[in-house]
Design an enzyme around this catalytic site. Structure first.
Site, mmCIF file in Angstrom:
data_model
loop_
_atom_site.group_PDB
_atom_site.id
_atom_site.type_symbol
_atom_site.label_atom_id
_atom_site.label_comp_id
_atom_site.label_asym_id
_atom_site.label_seq_id
_atom_site.Cartn_x
_atom_site.Cartn_y
_atom_site.Cartn_z
ATOM 1 N N TYR A 50 -2.224 -3.093 5.204
ATOM 2 C CA TYR A 50 -3.177 -2.254 4.468
ATOM 3 C C TYR A 50 -4.091 -1.408 5.347
ATOM 4 C CZ TYR A 50 -1.638 -5.602 0.929
ATOM 5 O OH TYR A 50 -0.872 -6.384 0.100
ATOM 6 N N HIS A 72 0.278 2.141 -4.462
ATOM 7 C CA HIS A 72 0.138 0.977 -3.584
ATOM 8 C C HIS A 72 0.040 1.475 -2.158
ATOM 9 C CE1 HIS A 72 1.075 -1.699 -6.863
ATOM 10 N NE2 HIS A 72 2.039 -0.860 -7.195
#
Ligand code: DQA
Length: 149
Positions: free
Chosen positions: A22, A100
């Site tokens: 991330y 995402h």
């Protein structure tokens, strides 16, 4: 034109959580980038994050009442199993773009499934923060096309 950016469970931990997947950008920085792009595109962007599923459903219900023009959503792990949020999103008539940060299709099998697939306009994943920015561009363009019809 108002676009709602929704962030689900655990996404307040972006910046601290699993940087390999991330990155290190915080959610506040992502929201600032979304709002800056919103200004550039001439739309209002409101960002909302919660770790409570019922609160997310409530925010989606309010979006229906407010008549938001489009939704960009990263529901985190809820994406993969929350039929409740899927039903809440299905109430909205506006375009919904699923995003995402990571490429969910290149990860564990449970992440390959999105229970939102049938009701979203499309999914953008794997581009880190750019997934959100591309998602916002797609949402604005879909909302403008819907207005023109
Ligand atoms: C995520 C991917 C999900 O599988 C995961 O549960 C998340 C983050 C992403 O942005 O890549 O919390 O939605």
């Amino acid at each position: 034109m108002k676009i709602l950016a929704l962030h689900g469970i655990n996404l307040n931990m972006f910046g601290k959580r699993d940087p390999k997947q991330y990155g290190t950008t915080t959610l506040a920085e992502i929201d600032a980038q979304l709002q800056a792009l919103g200004r550039e595109l001439g739309v209002d962007v409101e960002c909302f994050q919660t770790n409570i599923e019922g609160e997310m459903a409530g925010r989606i219900h309010r979006a229906h009442a407010e008549g938001v023009d489009a939704v960009v959503i990263n529901a985190g792990a809820w994406t993969h199993y929350s039929w409740g949020l899927r039903d809440a999103l299905a109430i909205l008539a506006c375009p919904i773009v699923e995003v995402h940060m990571s490429n969910v299709h290149a990860r564990e099998p449970f992440r390959h499934v999105s229970v939102f697939s049938e009701i979203v306009r499309g999914q953008i994943c794997g581009f880190g923060v750019d997934s959100y920015l591309l998602g916002l561009r797609a949402a604005v363009s879909a909302a403008r096309a819907a207005r023109a019809n």
